[in-house]
Scaffold this active site. Structure first.
Site, PDB file in Angstrom:
ATOM      1  N   GLY A  97      40.754  49.841  63.076  1.00 52.75           N
ATOM      2  CA  GLY A  97      40.287  48.457  63.030  1.00 52.75           C
ATOM      3  C   GLY A  97      39.841  47.955  64.393  1.00 52.75           C
ATOM      4  O   GLY A  97      38.864  47.198  64.500  1.00 52.75           O
TER       5      GLY A  97
ATOM      6  N   GLU B  81      41.767  45.512  56.676  1.00 55.28           N
ATOM      7  CA  GLU B  81      43.081  45.628  56.040  1.00 55.28           C
ATOM      8  C   GLU B  81      43.758  46.810  56.727  1.00 55.28           C
ATOM      9  O   GLU B  81      43.501  47.957  56.396  1.00 55.28           O
ATOM     10  CB  GLU B  81      42.885  45.839  54.536  1.00 55.28           C
ATOM     11  CG  GLU B  81      44.052  45.378  53.721  1.00 55.28           C
ATOM     12  CD  GLU B  81      45.008  46.502  53.459  1.00 55.28           C
ATOM     13  OE1 GLU B  81      45.999  46.587  54.227  1.00 55.28           O
ATOM     14  OE2 GLU B  81      44.774  47.283  52.543  1.00 55.28           O
TER      15      GLU B  81
END
Ligand code: UN1
Length: 501
Positions: free
Chosen positions: A238, A255
């Site tokens: 991420g 997520e």
């Protein structure tokens, strides 16, 4: 390729040539056997795929949403018809026990049903205008190409959460699955194609899958035609994806990691708590982003609870996930097992008392990585406890006051899921209040994992802030326009401004 995999792929509609003869070897975590060799895409292929997806979007966005829902309904039918086969393939490729493989496909079916209903409810507000003869409204309109990056642990469901919503929202999808689970991705794509074949007038390339390494993902992330990148995986991933998408002002839905805790209070029903914690900590061999990694138990019940957990832990049946009765399958690969061992060594150094956590079934499966579930009694929430290790490790901690328990629960970098077991309404309400859990999911008397698709799924802090799946998560897949319509014969300016010659 083993005959079982071959048969499953054939039943699901994947041509044998797609899963053999390629450069990317696929191994089953069950026994380490090679179950496929898929063809890898390159970065340039991604650019072409995105161009095709964008062309498809220009047509798809004009199809009425309920008609788009019809395609998702047909896809849901294909999933229902092929549930057992796709679930079996999930077990073979990701190592999930049968009921969890089936549960994963059920999540896909559920989100399709949800999306079909949603296709008639993509609504904005109408808003009172301050000007006479004016009306204000907002519309949610299709966004564009959605790039989906998914992880090995939910190799198909997470894609479905994204794509089912994206498709009814009028978007098109390009999917880069985990390199560890390409076969389930190819099978899912084949089922999607079956639905498309039954749908009159679908533009080509509504959804595409590209198997490949980091460069393929990077090409997706950097492509300005990809309006939304929805990425599920590690916080490290991420951190790489988020800033790159932001640099081109694209939209991101992240997520990422979890470090989920369950607080058990003195009034808790310990039978419920034990069951909730066992599934949360050790289900999916601890490889869910919602896995329960910490138990924070009141000092008055801590020893009893931990002793019960330790006894139950030792009885969980470890073994091939496709054999009935086994509850703990393998870790995804050797790197997963090594990370588990490194975490346990660190926990020992930091004062932890470890039960379990050893390699299991090494004789029977020398090329696979099974481990006995680990329970670690920690003297404090040390560094290793704050770290997400994707393995069946449960750290236990003691608390005296609820404030202290909530502070411990929140004192980790991740913020995905959390739970409290209590029969005290004050404790329960405090936990879900503004000064309670800081996670995206905060449960009472159920565990941290196994969320239903109807709610928004995702979390705060290093979990990335995105919300997928139910509730109004669909809004991330659309662009909002505000429209002010003047049906009067005057042109009054807002805020009373005068601008007349
Ligand atoms: C994930 O691990 O990435 O709540 C998703 C759960 C599942 C989804 C987990 N419904 O455990």
């Amino acid at each position: 390729m083993t005959s079982t995999t071959h048969d499953l792929l054939a039943a699901l509609g994947v041509p044998a040539a797609a899963a053999t003869g390629g450069s990317m070897t696929v191994r089953s975590p069950i026994d380490g056997a090679v179950i496929g060799a898929v063809h890898e895409a390159e970065a340039a292929d991604m650019a072409e795929a995105v161009a095709r997806a964008h062309a498809a979007f220009l047509a798809w966005r004009n199809v009425p949403a309920p008609k788009r829902g019809e395609l998702v309904r047909l896809f849901g039918e294909e999933l229902r018809a092929h549930k057992a086969d796709l679930a079996r393939l999930v077990s073979l490729e990701a190592g999930k026990v049968t009921s969890e493989g089936e549960g994963e496909v059920q999540e896909m079916i559920d989100i399709c049903d949800f999306a079909v209903g949603l296709s008639r409810q993509l609504h904005g507000l109408t808003i009172a205008s301050e000007r006479p003869g004016h009306r204000m409204m907002e519309q949610y309109l299709p966004l564009g190409v959605v790039g989906i990056i998914s992880a090995f642990n939910f190799p198909v469901a997470v894609w479905a959460w994204n794509s089912a919503l994206a498709l009814v929202c009028g978007d098109t999808c390009v999917w880069k699955p985990s390199e560890k689970t390409p076969l389930t991705a190819l099978a899912t794509q084949a089922l999607f194609e079956k639905a498309v074949a039954r749908y009159a007038g679908a533009p080509a390339y509504l959804s595409q899958v590209l198997i490949g390494g980091a460069s393929v993902g990077e090409a997706m992330v950097d492509d300005p035609r990809v309006a939304l990148v929805s990425a599920t995986g590690s916080t490290r991933m991420g951190r790489a994806v988020g800033p790159r998408v932001a640099a081109r002002f694209g939209r991101c839905l992240l997520e990422l990691g979890g470090n989920n805790a369950i607080i058990v209070t003195p009034s808790a029903d310990l039978d419920l708590a034990v069951r909730g914690i066992l599934f949360g900590a050790y289900g999916t061999a601890g490889q869910r982003c919602t896995t329960t990694r910490r138990v924070i138990a009141h000092e008055s019940i801590h020893d009893e609870l931990v002793a019960r957990l330790d006894r139950a832990r030792a009885q969980l049946k470890i073994g091939s996930p496709i054999e009935a009765g086994n509850l703990i399958g393998p870790l995804i690969d050797k790197a997963g097992f090594d990370a588990m061992q490194a975490a346990l060594a660190a926990a020992r150094e930091q004062g932890g008392e470890v039960s379990g956590g050893d390699r299991a079934l090494a004789q029977q499966y020398p090329q696979a990585w099974y481990a006995t579930p680990a329970l670690v009694r920690m003297p404090a929430q040390t560094d290793i406890v704050k770290h997400e290790t994707f393995a069946p490790i449960l750290y236990t901690l003691k608390y005296k006051t609820l404030d202290e328990a909530i502070a411990l629960q929140n004192d980790v970098p991740q913020g995905l899921s959390s739970a409290i077991f209590t029969n005290d309404i004050r404790e329960a309400e405090t936990f879900v209040s503004a000064s309670g859990s800081d996670c995206g999911i905060a449960n009472v008397n159920i565990g941290t994992s196994g969320a239903e698709i109807g709610g928004a799924f995702g979390g705060e802090k290093e979990t990335g802030g995105g919300r997928e799946s139910g509730s109004d998560a669909w809004k991330a897949y659309m662009r909002r326009t505000t429209n002010t319509v003047n049906y009067s014969r005057e042109l009054p300016l807002a805020q009373g401004v005068k601008f007349d010659v």
